[in-house]
Design a protein around this motif. Structure first.
Motif, PDB file in Angstrom:
ATOM      1  N   PHE A 162      26.717  34.508  39.852  1.00 24.42           N
ATOM      2  CA  PHE A 162      26.631  35.324  38.947  1.00 24.42           C
ATOM      3  C   PHE A 162      27.177  35.049  37.637  1.00 24.42           C
ATOM      4  O   PHE A 162      26.524  35.578  36.542  1.00 24.42           O
ATOM      5  N   ALA A 163      28.145  34.095  37.458  1.00 26.44           N
ATOM      6  CA  ALA A 163      28.607  33.915  36.299  1.00 26.44           C
ATOM      7  C   ALA A 163      27.471  32.952  35.589  1.00 26.44           C
ATOM      8  O   ALA A 163      27.420  33.146  34.202  1.00 26.44           O
ATOM      9  N   GLU A 164      26.775  32.221  36.342  1.00 19.02           N
ATOM     10  CA  GLU A 164      25.790  31.324  35.796  1.00 19.02           C
ATOM     11  C   GLU A 164      24.562  32.221  35.127  1.00 19.02           C
ATOM     12  O   GLU A 164      24.020  31.929  34.120  1.00 19.02           O
ATOM     13  N   HIS A 165      24.363  33.168  35.984  1.00 16.25           N
ATOM     14  CA  HIS A 165      23.124  34.271  35.354  1.00 16.25           C
ATOM     15  C   HIS A 165      23.672  34.936  34.301  1.00 16.25           C
ATOM     16  O   HIS A 165      22.833  35.139  33.453  1.00 16.25           O
ATOM     17  N   PHE A 166      24.976  35.292  34.178  1.00 14.53           N
ATOM     18  CA  PHE A 166      25.286  36.145  33.071  1.00 14.53           C
ATOM     19  C   PHE A 166      25.449  35.085  31.843  1.00 14.53           C
ATOM     20  O   PHE A 166      25.040  35.675  30.587  1.00 14.53           O
ATOM     21  N   ALA A 167      25.768  33.969  31.892  1.00 13.07           N
ATOM     22  CA  ALA A 167      25.712  33.164  30.837  1.00 13.07           C
ATOM     23  C   ALA A 167      24.095  32.706  30.615  1.00 13.07           C
ATOM     24  O   ALA A 167      23.962  32.591  29.049  1.00 13.07           O
ATOM     25  N   GLU A 168      23.336  32.749  31.286  1.00 18.09           N
ATOM     26  CA  GLU A 168      21.801  32.531  30.772  1.00 18.09           C
ATOM     27  C   GLU A 168      20.977  33.739  30.359  1.00 18.09           C
ATOM     28  O   GLU A 168      20.168  33.602  29.426  1.00 18.09           O
ATOM     29  N   ALA A 169      21.568  35.012  30.732  1.00 22.63           N
ATOM     30  CA  ALA A 169      20.877  36.412  30.639  1.00 22.63           C
ATOM     31  C   ALA A 169      21.461  37.135  29.411  1.00 22.63           C
ATOM     32  O   ALA A 169      20.662  37.522  28.496  1.00 22.63           O
ATOM     33  N   SER A 170      22.640  37.158  29.163  1.00 20.97           N
ATOM     34  CA  SER A 170      23.168  37.612  27.959  1.00 20.97           C
ATOM     35  C   SER A 170      22.923  37.173  26.650  1.00 20.97           C
ATOM     36  O   SER A 170      23.048  35.999  26.442  1.00 20.97           O
ATOM     37  N   GLU A 189      34.843  35.857  19.962  1.00 17.50           N
ATOM     38  CA  GLU A 189      34.307  36.705  21.539  1.00 17.50           C
ATOM     39  C   GLU A 189      33.444  35.730  21.926  1.00 17.50           C
ATOM     40  O   GLU A 189      33.260  35.888  23.177  1.00 17.50           O
ATOM     41  N   TRP A 190      32.823  34.812  21.020  1.00 15.58           N
ATOM     42  CA  TRP A 190      31.838  33.953  21.830  1.00 15.58           C
ATOM     43  C   TRP A 190      32.888  32.996  22.712  1.00 15.58           C
ATOM     44  O   TRP A 190      32.504  32.551  23.949  1.00 15.58           O
ATOM     45  N   ARG A 191      33.781  32.474  22.182  1.00 13.14           N
ATOM     46  CA  ARG A 191      34.677  31.456  22.808  1.00 13.14           C
ATOM     47  C   ARG A 191      35.443  32.224  23.931  1.00 13.14           C
ATOM     48  O   ARG A 191      35.711  31.639  25.356  1.00 13.14           O
ATOM     49  N   THR A 192      35.906  33.544  23.921  1.00 15.50           N
ATOM     50  CA  THR A 192      36.137  34.375  25.063  1.00 15.50           C
ATOM     51  C   THR A 192      35.210  34.496  26.156  1.00 15.50           C
ATOM     52  O   THR A 192      35.691  34.160  27.562  1.00 15.50           O
ATOM     53  N   ALA A 193      33.934  34.529  25.649  1.00 12.02           N
ATOM     54  CA  ALA A 193      33.029  34.676  26.595  1.00 12.02           C
ATOM     55  C   ALA A 193      32.713  33.525  27.597  1.00 12.02           C
ATOM     56  O   ALA A 193      32.517  33.557  28.852  1.00 12.02           O
ATOM     57  N   PHE A 194      32.623  32.453  26.771  1.00  9.55           N
ATOM     58  CA  PHE A 194      32.515  30.841  27.264  1.00  9.55           C
ATOM     59  C   PHE A 194      33.392  30.584  28.166  1.00  9.55           C
ATOM     60  O   PHE A 194      33.382  29.805  29.335  1.00  9.55           O
ATOM     61  N   ALA A 195      34.911  31.078  27.849  1.00  3.37           N
ATOM     62  CA  ALA A 195      36.018  30.711  28.889  1.00  3.37           C
ATOM     63  C   ALA A 195      35.883  31.358  30.056  1.00  3.37           C
ATOM     64  O   ALA A 195      36.329  31.018  31.242  1.00  3.37           O
TER      65      ALA A 195
END
Length: 403
Positions: free
Chosen positions: A133-141, A156-162
């Protein structure tokens, strides 16, 4: 004060003397043996095993765990030699004790471990789903576009990446930990399955106490009796009734049929058979008789009898064979050497006869019977004659020829 000092000195002397007088414990020395010689009787066998071992200095206990369960423990005898003077002490034979198996308890433990393994497998599946799910969120968002199309702040980018990285790392850690625990559970289940299917011990443990003044290499011979072996006499009798140019002759070939089911293979051994019966002891043997008869030859018929007239006429092939050239009949066949059968060597004693089979032979447990030749003798029958074996201690066979 002086009296007290003398008492303390005496007590110390006694303690020191006692410490030096205590015997040292004998060390166990593991050893393996090999069957070297077997003597088979009509109701058993004597087996000799060879043990070659390096003995340490002092007392030691030699432990051999490759003896058959069916041996007679009271018949074990040990002798040998070594590089130093050896003293053989107590000889003990025991069956290795197998731990009692509680099947219901083992089944419960295996079931509990399988339940733990199922829980760990569920944790692994859950962690893999979180990672996916985490990998799919990183690819689709969308990485830089907000709800209204505006650019997102860098924070916010850094928070999402972390957050994505932490979720993937957490899932990987959970999978690794669960995998390690499952591996350990699998080992425990395998060990319990081995215990569950454990068979009772099939070998006997023989322990021999031996003392050597110095370290030396020793060769020991361990002899014992077993019951599940025997040999039976076999006789091949060929009777020639004779003719005008030769006398009647009886050819007698003696053999020994050997079988064994002692639970151990006799491989590459020196084999012999003896006429002694172990179970009978010193009692006299019971002699039996064997009667062999042969049919009478047909009487010659008178010349010109009716049976001669009824005989068919010779065929063309038979008539042509009567007129073959004499040169063909005179041709001598090619000389051929007759093969000799291996024969045992007899050792005759006062109360027994032992036949040693030449070379080394092998006979597996429950393999079947093997026959070995003793000797061959030719005798001239005279009416009803007793054909004896030539040895008072061997079984007799009564051969009767009707003339």
């Amino acid at each position: 004060m002086r009296i007290t000092a003398k008492c303390l000195a005496t007590t110390s002397l006694v303690l020191v003397t006692t410490a030096f007088a205590l015997p040292s414990w004998a060390a166990d020395v593991d050893a393996t043996s090999a069957i070297d010689t077997v003597t088979v009787y009509p109701d058993g066998a004597t087996v000799t095993r060879i043990i070659t071992v390096d003995l340490p200095s002092g007392d030691s206990t030699l432990v051999a765990k490759d003896f058959p369960l069916g041996l007679d423990t009271s018949s074990i005898r040990v002798e040998g030699e070594g590089g130093a003077k050896l003293t053989i002490g107590t000889i003990d034979a025991r069956t290795p004790r197998a731990a009692p198996v509680n099947l219901p308890e083992l089944d419960k433990r295996i079931e509990a471990l399988n339940d733990q393994r199922a829980d760990l497998q569920g944790a692994i599946d859950s962690a893999n789903a979180r990672r996916k799910f985490a990998e799919h969120f990183a690819e689709a968002s969308p990485a830089g576009i907000g709800d209204k199309g505006e650019a997102r702040p860098i924070a916010e980018w850094r928070t999402a990446f972390a957050a994505v990285g932490e979720e993937i790392a957490s899932a990987d850690t959970a999978v690794r930990d669960a995998t390690r625990k499952m591996r350990e559970i699998d080992r425990q289940i395998a060990q319990l399955e081995v215990e569950r299917k454990a068979k009772p011990p099939s070998k006997l443990e023989v322990r021999m106490d031996i003392a050597a003044p110095a370290a030396a290499k020793a060769t020991l011979r361990v002899t014992y009796n077993v019951r599940n072996a025997r040999w039976l006499p076999l006789y091949d009798a060929r009777l020639d009734t004779g003719a005008k140019d030769r006398k009647p002759q009886l050819e007698l070939v003696r053999r020994a049929e050997i079988t064994q089911s002692t639970g151990e293979d006799w491989s590459n051994i020196t084999l012999g058979v003896s006429t002694v019966r172990v179970s009978r002891g010193g009692s006299a043997p019971e002699l039996g008789s064997l009667v062999a008869q042969y049919p009478q030859p047909p009487k010659p018929m008178a010349l010109g009898a009716a049976s001669d007239l009824a005989r068919p006429a010779p065929t063309v092939r038979q008539r042509s064979a009567q007129f073959e050239p004499m040169s063909k009949l005179a041709e001598a066949p090619e000389p051929r050497e007759r093969a000799d059968e291996q024969q045992a060597v007899a050792e005759i004693g006062d109360f027994q006869a032992t036949f040693k089979i030449p070379g080394r032979v092998s006979l597996g447990a429950a393999e079947g019977a093997k026959a070995h030749r003793f000797d061959e003798r030719a005798r001239r029958p005279r009416g009803a004659r007793s054909a004896r074996n030539g040895l008072d201690c061997l079984p007799r066979s009564q051969l009767q020829a009707d003339r």
